[in-house]
Design a protein around this motif. Structure first.
Motif, PDB file in Angstrom:
ATOM      1  N   ILE A 146      28.034 -88.410  -3.582  1.00  0.00           N
ATOM      2  CA  ILE A 146      27.725 -87.010  -3.247  1.00  0.00           C
ATOM      3  C   ILE A 146      28.862 -86.127  -3.767  1.00  0.00           C
ATOM      4  N   THR A 147      28.514 -85.168  -4.612  1.00  0.00           N
ATOM      5  CA  THR A 147      29.556 -84.310  -5.185  1.00  0.00           C
ATOM      6  C   THR A 147      29.586 -82.925  -4.548  1.00  0.00           C
ATOM      7  N   SER A 148      28.512 -82.554  -3.890  1.00  0.00           N
ATOM      8  CA  SER A 148      28.470 -81.262  -3.209  1.00  0.00           C
ATOM      9  C   SER A 148      27.419 -81.338  -2.125  1.00  0.00           C
ATOM     10  N   GLY A 149      27.610 -80.522  -1.082  1.00  0.00           N
ATOM     11  CA  GLY A 149      26.574 -80.463  -0.063  1.00  0.00           C
ATOM     12  C   GLY A 149      27.060 -80.810   1.329  1.00  0.00           C
ATOM     13  N   ARG A 150      28.287 -81.348   1.431  1.00  0.00           N
ATOM     14  CA  ARG A 150      28.790 -81.707   2.759  1.00  0.00           C
ATOM     15  C   ARG A 150      29.943 -80.814   3.184  1.00  0.00           C
ATOM     16  N   GLN A 151      30.259 -79.831   2.353  1.00  0.00           N
ATOM     17  CA  GLN A 151      31.461 -79.054   2.632  1.00  0.00           C
ATOM     18  C   GLN A 151      31.240 -78.017   3.727  1.00  0.00           C
ATOM     19  N   PHE A 152      32.331 -77.683   4.351  1.00  0.00           N
ATOM     20  CA  PHE A 152      32.372 -76.542   5.250  1.00  0.00           C
ATOM     21  C   PHE A 152      33.729 -75.906   5.005  1.00  0.00           C
ATOM     22  N   ASP A 153      33.743 -74.876   4.159  1.00  0.00           N
ATOM     23  CA  ASP A 153      35.005 -74.297   3.729  1.00  0.00           C
ATOM     24  C   ASP A 153      35.020 -72.784   3.905  1.00  0.00           C
ATOM     25  N   ILE A 154      36.208 -72.271   4.099  1.00  0.00           N
ATOM     26  CA  ILE A 154      36.374 -70.829   4.005  1.00  0.00           C
ATOM     27  C   ILE A 154      36.645 -70.531   2.536  1.00  0.00           C
ATOM     28  N   LYS A 155      35.745 -69.804   1.910  1.00  0.00           N
ATOM     29  CA  LYS A 155      35.905 -69.530   0.488  1.00  0.00           C
ATOM     30  C   LYS A 155      36.818 -68.337   0.288  1.00  0.00           C
ATOM     31  N   GLU A 156      36.650 -67.345   1.129  1.00  0.00           N
ATOM     32  CA  GLU A 156      37.353 -66.104   0.885  1.00  0.00           C
ATOM     33  C   GLU A 156      37.505 -65.322   2.189  1.00  0.00           C
ATOM     34  N   ILE A 157      38.644 -64.688   2.315  1.00  0.00           N
ATOM     35  CA  ILE A 157      38.843 -63.765   3.435  1.00  0.00           C
ATOM     36  C   ILE A 157      39.158 -62.412   2.803  1.00  0.00           C
ATOM     37  N   VAL A 158      38.265 -61.477   2.985  1.00  0.00           N
ATOM     38  CA  VAL A 158      38.461 -60.153   2.425  1.00  0.00           C
ATOM     39  C   VAL A 158      39.164 -59.308   3.474  1.00  0.00           C
ATOM     40  N   ALA A 159      40.386 -58.899   3.157  1.00  0.00           N
ATOM     41  CA  ALA A 159      41.198 -58.216   4.145  1.00  0.00           C
ATOM     42  C   ALA A 159      42.145 -57.247   3.490  1.00  0.00           C
ATOM     43  N   LYS A 160      42.754 -56.433   4.319  1.00  0.00           N
ATOM     44  CA  LYS A 160      43.781 -55.546   3.772  1.00  0.00           C
ATOM     45  C   LYS A 160      44.996 -55.535   4.690  1.00  0.00           C
ATOM     46  N   THR A 196      37.099 -61.506  19.211  1.00  0.00           N
ATOM     47  CA  THR A 196      38.200 -61.854  18.308  1.00  0.00           C
ATOM     48  C   THR A 196      38.961 -60.593  17.902  1.00  0.00           C
ATOM     49  N   ASP A 197      39.971 -60.778  17.057  1.00  0.00           N
ATOM     50  CA  ASP A 197      40.719 -59.624  16.539  1.00  0.00           C
ATOM     51  C   ASP A 197      39.974 -58.936  15.398  1.00  0.00           C
ATOM     52  N   TYR A 198      38.819 -59.475  15.035  1.00  0.00           N
ATOM     53  CA  TYR A 198      38.099 -58.949  13.863  1.00  0.00           C
ATOM     54  C   TYR A 198      36.659 -58.587  14.218  1.00  0.00           C
ATOM     55  N   PRO A 199      36.494 -57.704  15.182  1.00  0.00           N
ATOM     56  CA  PRO A 199      35.134 -57.426  15.674  1.00  0.00           C
ATOM     57  C   PRO A 199      34.209 -56.836  14.615  1.00  0.00           C
ATOM     58  N   LEU A 200      34.789 -56.207  13.573  1.00  0.00           N
ATOM     59  CA  LEU A 200      33.942 -55.545  12.583  1.00  0.00           C
ATOM     60  C   LEU A 200      33.762 -56.364  11.306  1.00  0.00           C
ATOM     61  N   ALA A 201      34.400 -57.510  11.266  1.00  0.00           N
ATOM     62  CA  ALA A 201      34.299 -58.318  10.050  1.00  0.00           C
ATOM     63  C   ALA A 201      32.886 -58.876   9.899  1.00  0.00           C
ATOM     64  N   LYS A 202      32.497 -58.969   8.647  1.00  0.00           N
ATOM     65  CA  LYS A 202      31.184 -59.502   8.330  1.00  0.00           C
ATOM     66  C   LYS A 202      31.358 -60.980   7.978  1.00  0.00           C
ATOM     67  N   MET A 203      30.424 -61.806   8.402  1.00  0.00           N
ATOM     68  CA  MET A 203      30.484 -63.207   7.986  1.00  0.00           C
ATOM     69  C   MET A 203      29.364 -63.482   6.999  1.00  0.00           C
ATOM     70  N   THR A 204      29.757 -63.987   5.841  1.00  0.00           N
ATOM     71  CA  THR A 204      28.773 -64.323   4.828  1.00  0.00           C
ATOM     72  C   THR A 204      28.784 -65.833   4.625  1.00  0.00           C
ATOM     73  N   VAL A 205      27.619 -66.417   4.651  1.00  0.00           N
ATOM     74  CA  VAL A 205      27.529 -67.866   4.486  1.00  0.00           C
ATOM     75  C   VAL A 205      26.862 -68.173   3.148  1.00  0.00           C
ATOM     76  N   GLU A 206      27.591 -68.867   2.298  1.00  0.00           N
ATOM     77  CA  GLU A 206      27.014 -69.319   1.025  1.00  0.00           C
ATOM     78  C   GLU A 206      26.599 -70.773   1.198  1.00  0.00           C
ATOM     79  N   VAL A 207      25.350 -71.036   0.921  1.00  0.00           N
ATOM     80  CA  VAL A 207      24.855 -72.403   1.068  1.00  0.00           C
ATOM     81  C   VAL A 207      25.061 -73.147  -0.251  1.00  0.00           C
ATOM     82  N   MET A 208      25.772 -74.262  -0.172  1.00  0.00           N
ATOM     83  CA  MET A 208      26.053 -75.041  -1.369  1.00  0.00           C
ATOM     84  C   MET A 208      25.011 -76.157  -1.507  1.00  0.00           C
TER      85      MET A 208
END
Ligand SMILES: [Zn+2]
Length: 113
Positions: free
Chosen positions: A99-113, A55-67
């Protein structure tokens, strides 16, 4: 492994955000994945490790938050954590849950400059 497909979907969205905001470098992509979604966070991180160099972001870190899997019982009013597989109300065992939480798959944040 459908996590790889998800990773490419995420990259597509990141591409759009990067373009729209005139960003150049993505440091981190933070995802929120529900406990009840059929996505395995560990596989997702492995898929990212495999896909990132292409991809264009070879050094980006992916963080997964489990809801957590949360629901409101429509029978007794219980609100809280439920089982991730075949959930029922831990209080009255009704399966009449909202069900109010637990089925989501979202991008929460993109840390970029
Ligand atoms: Zn209940």
């Amino acid at each position: 492994m459908h996590e790889l497909g998800l990773v490419y979907q995420v990259v597509k969205t990141v591409d759009e955000v990067v373009k729209e905001n005139g960003l150049t470098e993505v440091d981190e992509i933070v995802l929120q994945v529900g406990e009840m979604s059929d996505v395995v966070p560990k596989f997702l991180e492995e898929a990212w490790a495999a896909a990132a160099p292409t991809t264009d972001y070879p050094l980006a870190k992916m963080t997964v938050e489990v809801m957590p899997a949360l629901a409101k019982c429509l029978s007794c009013g219980y609100e809280g954590h439920v089982k991730t597989f075949a959930p029922d109300c831990p209080h009255c065992h009704s399966s009449n849950l909202k069900i109010t939480s637990g089925r989501q798959f979202d991008i929460k944040e993109i840390v970029a400059k």
